[in-house]
Design a protein around this motif. Structure first.
Motif, PDB file in Angstrom:
ATOM      1  N   HIS A 153       4.991   1.869   5.299  1.00 43.66           N
ATOM      2  CA  HIS A 153       6.145   0.791   4.866  1.00 43.66           C
ATOM      3  C   HIS A 153       6.480  -0.101   6.147  1.00 43.66           C
ATOM      4  O   HIS A 153       6.315  -1.146   6.017  1.00 43.66           O
ATOM      5  CB  HIS A 153       7.501   1.391   4.477  1.00 43.66           C
ATOM      6  CG  HIS A 153       7.371   2.192   3.214  1.00 43.66           C
ATOM      7  ND1 HIS A 153       7.447   3.377   3.176  1.00 43.66           N
ATOM      8  CD2 HIS A 153       7.166   1.707   2.149  1.00 43.66           C
ATOM      9  CE1 HIS A 153       7.561   3.979   1.790  1.00 43.66           C
ATOM     10  NE2 HIS A 153       7.199   2.948   1.176  1.00 43.66           N
ATOM     11  N   PHE A 154       6.589   0.503   7.281  1.00 46.20           N
ATOM     12  CA  PHE A 154       6.888  -0.082   8.493  1.00 46.20           C
ATOM     13  C   PHE A 154       5.735  -1.085   8.971  1.00 46.20           C
ATOM     14  O   PHE A 154       5.975  -1.888   9.610  1.00 46.20           O
ATOM     15  CB  PHE A 154       7.307   0.987   9.577  1.00 46.20           C
ATOM     16  CG  PHE A 154       8.623   1.747   9.287  1.00 46.20           C
ATOM     17  CD1 PHE A 154       9.888   0.851   9.024  1.00 46.20           C
ATOM     18  CD2 PHE A 154       8.659   2.791   8.546  1.00 46.20           C
ATOM     19  CE1 PHE A 154      11.018   1.457   8.491  1.00 46.20           C
ATOM     20  CE2 PHE A 154       9.440   3.525   8.075  1.00 46.20           C
ATOM     21  CZ  PHE A 154      10.806   3.036   8.198  1.00 46.20           C
ATOM     22  N   VAL A 204       0.711  -1.124  -0.057  1.00 43.37           N
ATOM     23  CA  VAL A 204       0.138   0.033  -0.082  1.00 43.37           C
ATOM     24  C   VAL A 204       0.900   1.356   0.057  1.00 43.37           C
ATOM     25  O   VAL A 204       0.729   2.189  -0.854  1.00 43.37           O
ATOM     26  CB  VAL A 204      -1.032  -0.040   1.162  1.00 43.37           C
ATOM     27  CG1 VAL A 204      -1.751   1.170   1.170  1.00 43.37           C
ATOM     28  CG2 VAL A 204      -1.794  -1.122   1.391  1.00 43.37           C
ATOM     29  N   ALA A 205       1.733   1.259   0.903  1.00 46.92           N
ATOM     30  CA  ALA A 205       2.832   2.463   0.772  1.00 46.92           C
ATOM     31  C   ALA A 205       3.559   2.669  -0.481  1.00 46.92           C
ATOM     32  O   ALA A 205       3.467   3.630  -0.899  1.00 46.92           O
ATOM     33  CB  ALA A 205       3.747   2.023   1.883  1.00 46.92           C
ATOM     34  N   HIS A 206       4.083   1.392  -0.964  1.00 49.50           N
ATOM     35  CA  HIS A 206       4.766   1.512  -2.427  1.00 49.50           C
ATOM     36  C   HIS A 206       3.649   2.196  -3.472  1.00 49.50           C
ATOM     37  O   HIS A 206       4.068   3.085  -4.119  1.00 49.50           O
ATOM     38  CB  HIS A 206       5.186   0.230  -2.955  1.00 49.50           C
ATOM     39  CG  HIS A 206       5.470   0.241  -4.284  1.00 49.50           C
ATOM     40  ND1 HIS A 206       6.322   0.620  -4.913  1.00 49.50           N
ATOM     41  CD2 HIS A 206       4.756  -0.505  -5.231  1.00 49.50           C
ATOM     42  CE1 HIS A 206       6.336   0.466  -6.243  1.00 49.50           C
ATOM     43  NE2 HIS A 206       5.161  -0.152  -6.485  1.00 49.50           N
ATOM     44  N   PHE A 207       2.648   1.871  -3.810  1.00 50.58           N
ATOM     45  CA  PHE A 207       1.912   2.076  -4.683  1.00 50.58           C
ATOM     46  C   PHE A 207       1.135   3.495  -4.485  1.00 50.58           C
ATOM     47  O   PHE A 207       1.113   4.331  -5.440  1.00 50.58           O
ATOM     48  CB  PHE A 207       0.999   1.360  -5.407  1.00 50.58           C
ATOM     49  CG  PHE A 207      -0.256   0.803  -4.560  1.00 50.58           C
ATOM     50  CD1 PHE A 207      -1.293   1.642  -4.223  1.00 50.58           C
ATOM     51  CD2 PHE A 207      -0.369  -0.468  -4.189  1.00 50.58           C
ATOM     52  CE1 PHE A 207      -2.647   1.377  -3.362  1.00 50.58           C
ATOM     53  CE2 PHE A 207      -1.756  -0.930  -3.383  1.00 50.58           C
ATOM     54  CZ  PHE A 207      -2.562   0.043  -3.220  1.00 50.58           C
ATOM     55  N   HIS A 208       0.984   3.933  -3.070  1.00 63.53           N
ATOM     56  CA  HIS A 208       0.735   5.174  -3.107  1.00 63.53           C
ATOM     57  C   HIS A 208       1.949   6.073  -3.135  1.00 63.53           C
ATOM     58  O   HIS A 208       1.588   7.454  -3.696  1.00 63.53           O
ATOM     59  CB  HIS A 208       0.148   5.494  -1.681  1.00 63.53           C
ATOM     60  CG  HIS A 208      -1.299   4.955  -1.502  1.00 63.53           C
ATOM     61  ND1 HIS A 208      -1.748   3.986  -1.231  1.00 63.53           N
ATOM     62  CD2 HIS A 208      -2.580   5.687  -1.885  1.00 63.53           C
ATOM     63  CE1 HIS A 208      -3.010   3.630  -1.350  1.00 63.53           C
ATOM     64  NE2 HIS A 208      -3.515   4.771  -1.640  1.00 63.53           N
ATOM     65  N   TYR A 209       3.009   5.944  -3.109  1.00 62.28           N
ATOM     66  CA  TYR A 209       4.276   6.659  -3.309  1.00 62.28           C
ATOM     67  C   TYR A 209       4.548   7.038  -4.782  1.00 62.28           C
ATOM     68  O   TYR A 209       4.901   8.064  -5.003  1.00 62.28           O
ATOM     69  CB  TYR A 209       5.698   6.048  -2.707  1.00 62.28           C
ATOM     70  CG  TYR A 209       5.965   6.758  -1.401  1.00 62.28           C
ATOM     71  CD1 TYR A 209       5.411   6.365  -0.307  1.00 62.28           C
ATOM     72  CD2 TYR A 209       6.911   7.763  -1.429  1.00 62.28           C
ATOM     73  CE1 TYR A 209       5.886   7.144   0.997  1.00 62.28           C
ATOM     74  CE2 TYR A 209       7.275   8.574  -0.330  1.00 62.28           C
ATOM     75  CZ  TYR A 209       6.674   8.061   0.843  1.00 62.28           C
ATOM     76  OH  TYR A 209       6.751   8.703   2.183  1.00 62.28           O
ATOM     77  N   VAL A 210       4.128   6.028  -5.699  1.00 65.42           N
ATOM     78  CA  VAL A 210       4.213   6.312  -6.968  1.00 65.42           C
ATOM     79  C   VAL A 210       3.148   6.843  -7.515  1.00 65.42           C
ATOM     80  O   VAL A 210       3.294   7.586  -8.302  1.00 65.42           O
ATOM     81  CB  VAL A 210       4.515   4.832  -7.687  1.00 65.42           C
ATOM     82  CG1 VAL A 210       5.821   4.294  -7.719  1.00 65.42           C
ATOM     83  CG2 VAL A 210       3.603   3.644  -7.482  1.00 65.42           C
ATOM     84  N   ILE A 211       1.829   6.649  -7.006  1.00 66.56           N
ATOM     85  CA  ILE A 211       0.524   7.126  -7.640  1.00 66.56           C
ATOM     86  C   ILE A 211       0.329   8.532  -7.088  1.00 66.56           C
ATOM     87  O   ILE A 211       0.435   9.609  -7.899  1.00 66.56           O
ATOM     88  CB  ILE A 211      -0.520   6.381  -7.315  1.00 66.56           C
ATOM     89  CG1 ILE A 211      -0.468   4.897  -7.779  1.00 66.56           C
ATOM     90  CG2 ILE A 211      -1.992   7.098  -7.753  1.00 66.56           C
ATOM     91  CD1 ILE A 211      -0.792   5.017  -9.520  1.00 66.56           C
TER      92      ILE A 211
END
Lengths: 627, 110, 208
Positions: free
Chosen positions: A436-437, A381-388
């Motif tokens: 992330h954590f 969830v953290a990853h794709f919100h960082y890119v989107i």
């Protein structure tokens, strides 16, 4: 909201927008409806964060939570991010290549109305027996088991809006291939036009698998076919493949135009030619190409086997290379530039570290064994919100500030814009960095609550607090929009003062025929070249002033889409025994659609001409000279 | 765009030449059609004759591929002038088509 | 572009389909649509191949036992021939011979309708044997793949007929020439898809 529209009555303005085939007005329609859905999706996000703010919360029931996460994802991707980007493509791309309109103005309008009615249909599910609840990926094993009509709203709504997007994609491709002004070779096209081109190509080839998958879903749920029914020999993995063959290119459909907007911003506000233009172009094409070969990295844990996982892991790591090339080119564009920190530039500078963070966690997940640990956790969830959010949404906000004067003829407040930026940016990192954590600590995605003994309370509370800051940022933006519109201080051709491409050489907003005379392009950054050579007109012309051929407005696109909208309700209730009206509704809807298509093809629509005299009149009225 | 249709009336010689060229092209199309029919016959005959599947499958797929190339390049004129972008996008489409089929016949979990 | 502009074979351009800006746009746009259609059909073929002969345990029907080649052969020949007749129609379009073009298009439509009739007969036959749409994953995939092709044939026929009727009185001009050309491209594409259907579905089905 052009000056002409304001002189008309309210009803006449609405009618004008419902029948318009002008790419600039369609852009405004896309921006308004995309913005509306963005707010809807944002409210859904706030509900999610309220629910997760403390352990064991019962603000939302588990079932409602499933509906909300599904609708949040679906709305944000299909109904908010993509349409707003389509708004900028529509508003700016034809101007950048010196065209008077897109290749198919009628289809442009049809594409918008299909998207609009599809989106409305999908969201009506909230009021008509429950929204879809199988996640935005709608995996078949879940979706087939879902009760109620939610999934059918999803399949039918996305099918309709998907047709609209496909039409928009084809339209932009043909526009760029055929309608460039003389001298505008491919390697002189501004980067935003290039990314529009590649993103449209991805739309062209990625949407068909989604449409096919959605049709299978409709057939399986409503007509008892067996594509995904395992006991009848079906296979649910087929849905996953079809969805991700579409879904991964979709990610690039979103991020490439964002890259395009930032490329424009870096060049404008560093007052420098883009560093490594050629490399940026080829990186864009490469990303588009690789985008089709990495989809199975969403499916590592399905059990495709070590060979397939290895191939897709490798391809996924490779795709980071062209993206990295872009990052370095942007950094080197800023390097040594004469930088002015306007609101768009602040977004652009903030975008680089945010997006790189999202990219790096993406490469982490490309490692298939590690993905087994991270899969379905909050790390994802953290990853794709960082890119989107860190990529696409920052680009949308930056683009809104950058192109607002070109679309509406007035500047958004820089001061309020900076407030929006700081609230949104800090809120964004506060919300998602900590996730992330949470993911590494084992918190699973898509679960409606967590226990007090799991030790996730504090981090979730911080994440929710961040979401509040983001919401405040967006509210300030809305205030900014309202205040700017009321003040309505008109601006000239080149309100930022440093515009480099053709759109800044014509009035803001441009006249409906864009260019009285088609420009002649002498190089990259056309307008900049002319400015540097002291050309007061901002461009040189490829043709003498003459009559201009323009397409007629048409109400038919609206009616075609309305027919599809009506037919969808018929299809939705078709199999219910207690709703005998469903079949007539389906038939009437389809008759409206095909009838209006027939009217369109039988009736000649040859457009009209603006005469030279009218153009001269227009120029005298001061409208073509904003300064 | 008002000025983009110039009417060009050809001289008799030009006209005859163009007409002759088209007639020749049409003969080529007839030959193409004969080849297509022939390839189809081979494919059906092979299956009817009952050869081993390992022999038939690659051959009939190859024949289908040849037929498609004939359709695209002769009947649909994909090699003609102004078809550069067309060919590029068709090949991109075929590439995506190929990996889609490849994925679903090899790595679907069954 | 003036719709009332009259042309003679002598003034008719070599490539009337791309002689105007509108024609050029339609031409490129339509080819792009065909690229998208390629991916659409690939998804359907891929699904069919993944689900071929898959069904509930004790399934009665398999591809090898079901399909009958003589009918498929006849359908193939008819559709291939209709591809050639539409080439003839375009040959006459380029010669600015409207009547001959209409005649060849008429033959194309007749052949296409025959093909469609045979397909309906075939489906009807299978359903009577008990091989219905909802029987198995295999039957669903088969009907959707071949049926989607059939729907394209139906659309192509309607398109030809609408164009022929609409322009019957006014003949060829720069406005409708691209439309005729694109309809014939569409028809060839339908044939391309059929080549793969008879190869992958029927021939490879029969040999098991």
């Amino acid at each position: 909201m052009s000056s002409i529209a304001q002189k008309k009555g309210f009803g006449a303005t609405i009618w004008d927008f419902m029948t318009t085939v002008d790419h600039k007005k369609i852009a405004i329609l896309y921006l308004i409806s995309g913005g509306f859905f963005f707010l809807v999706g944002g409210i859904e996000a706030m509900l999610i964060r309220i629910q997760l703010a403390k352990a064991g919360n019962d603000f939302l029931s588990a079932g409602t939570y499933n509906e909300i996460i599904t609708m949040h994802g679906t709305t944000m991707i299909f109904l908010a991010a993509m349409p707003i980007l389509l708004a900028f493509m529509n508003a700016i791309m034809p101007l950048q290549i010196g065209a008077r309109d897109v290749a198919f103005p009628f289809l442009n309008s049809l594409g918008f109305w299909l998207f609009f009615f599809g989106g409305i249909f999908l969201n009506l599910s909230w009021f008509m027996g429950g929204a879809p609840d199988a996640g935005w990926t709608n995996y078949a094993s879940l979706a087939l088991a879902s009760e109620g009509k939610g999934i059918d709203f999803y399949s039918l709504g996305l099918t309709i809006s998907g047709f609209g997007t496909l039409i928009a994609g084809i339209n932009f491709l043909v526009t760029i291939i055929n309608m460039r002004a003389p001298g505008m070779t491919y390697m002189r096209m501004p980067l935003f036009t290039w990314t529009t081109f590649v993103a449209s190509a991805l739309i062209l080839l990625a949407f068909p698998p989604l449409t096919v998958g959605l049709f299978f879903m409709v057939f399986d749920r409503m007509f008892d076919s067996n594509f995904f029914a395992v006991e009848m020999g079906g296979n649910t993995i087929i849905w996953e493949h079809l969805f991700w063959i579409f879904g991964h290119p979709e990610v690039y459909i979103l991020i490439l135009p964002a890259f395009g907007i930032f490329s424009e911003i870096f060049a404008i506000f560093s007052r420098k030619r883009l560093f490594g233009y050629t490399a940026l172009v080829f990186a864009t094409i490469l990303i588009g190409f690789y985008g089709f070969m990495v989809w199975a990295h969403h499916m590592f844990t399905v059990g495709l086997g070590p060979t397939a996982n290895a191939v897709f892991a490798l391809a996924t790591m490779i795709i980071a290379v062209p993206t990295g090339i872009k990052i370095f080119n942007w950094l080197l564009t800023i390097w040594g530039g004469n930088i002015s920190f306007t609101v768009p530039m602040i977004y652009a500078v903030a975008f680089i570290p945010s997006f790189v963070a999202g990219g790096v966690t993406g490469v982490m997940q490309a490692i298939a064994p590690l993905d087994y640990q991270l899969h379905d956790s909050y790390f994802i969830v953290a990853h794709f919100h960082y890119v989107i959010v860190g990529g696409v949404v920052l680009a949308i906000l930056a683009g809104t500030h950058l192109y607002w004067p070109k679309m509406f003829g007035t500047m958004l407040s820089e001061k309020l814009g900076k407030w929006t930026f700081w609230f949104f940016f800090i809120g964004f990192h506060l919300t998602f960095f900590i996730q992330h954590f949470l993911g590494l600590m084992g918190m699973p995605r898509r679960v409606y609550t967590f226990g007090a003994d799991q030790g996730w309370d504090l981090f979730n509370a911080i994440s929710s607090a961040g979401a509040v800051l983001m919401a405040i940022g967006i509210i300030i933006l809305l205030v900014n929009v309202v205040m700017t519109t009321i003040k309505n201080e008109r601006v000239g051709n080149d309100p930022w003062g440093d515009g480099r491409t053709l759109e800044w050489a014509i009035p803001s907003p441009p006249p409906f025929y864009n260019f009285a005379q088609t420009p002649l392009v002498r190089g990259l950054d056309t307008f900049w070249i002319e400015k540097m050579e002291g050309n007061k007109k901002g461009m040189i012309f490829a043709e003498p002033l003459g009559d201009i051929h323009m397409p007629n407005n048409s109400f038919i696109p609206f009616v075609i889409s309305l027919g599809m909208f009506i037919a969808s309700f018929g299809a939705l209730y078709f199999l219910d025994d207690d709703k005998p009206w469903a079949l007539p509704v389906l038939i009437i809807g389809l008759l409206i659609t095909f009838g209006s298509m027939l009217v369109r093809s039988l009736k000649d629509d040859l457009g009209f001409h603006i005469t030279k005299a009218e153009l001269l009149e227009d120029a005298k009225g001061g409208k073509t000279d904003g300064h | 765009m008002a000025h983009d249709t110039h009417i060009h009336v050809r001289s008799q010689a030009e006209f005859e030449y163009a007409k002759k060229k088209r007639a020749d092209e049409m003969k080529g199309h007839l030959a193409t059609f004969a080849i297509m029919i022939f390839l189809t016959l081979i494919a059906f005959t092979m299956v009817a004759a009952g050869f081993s599947a390992y022999l038939i499958v690659p051959i009939i797929l190859l024949l289908a591929g040849i037929q498609v190339i004939l359709q695209l390049y002769y009947f649909m004129h994909m090699s003609g002038k102004g078809h550069g972008m067309v060919a590029f996008f068709m090949f991109c489409g075929m590439f995506v088509a190929f990996i889609t089929v490849l994925a679903l016949v090899t790595i679907v979990w069954w | 572009m003036d719709i009332n502009q009259k042309y003679t074979p002598q003034s008719w351009p070599d490539h009337p389909e791309t002689a105007t800006m509108e024609g050029k746009n339609k031409f490129i746009g339509f080819w792009l649509l065909l690229a998208a259609e390629t991916v659409t059909f690939a998804s359907l073929f891929a699904t069919y191949l993944a689900l071929k002969d898959k069904g509930p345990s004790g399934m009665e029907f398999s591809a090898a036992g079901l399909f009958e080649l003589p009918l498929v052969f006849a359908m193939t020949m008819i559709l291939l021939t209709s591809s050639l007749t539409s080439v003839y129609a375009m040959y006459h379009m380029k010669n600015h011979n409207f009547k001959a073009m209409q005649a060849w298009l008429g033959i194309t439509v007749l052949l296409g309708a025959t093909f469609l009739g045979l397909e309906i007969y075939e489906f009807n036959h299978y359903v009577h044997l008990g091989f219905g749409f909802t029987n198995s994953a295999f039957s669903s995939a088969f009907y959707v793949l071949v049926g989607t092709h059939g729907a394209h044939v139906l659309f192509g026929l309607s398109w030809f007929i609408a164009l022929m009727l609409r322009n019957a009185k006014r003949g060829l001009n720069m406005y409708n020439a691209p439309k005729f050309y694109l309809a014939s491209l569409y028809w060839h594409f339908i044939d391309v898809v059929w080549v793969f259907i008879f190869t992958v579905v029927y021939l490879m089905g029969v040999i098991g």
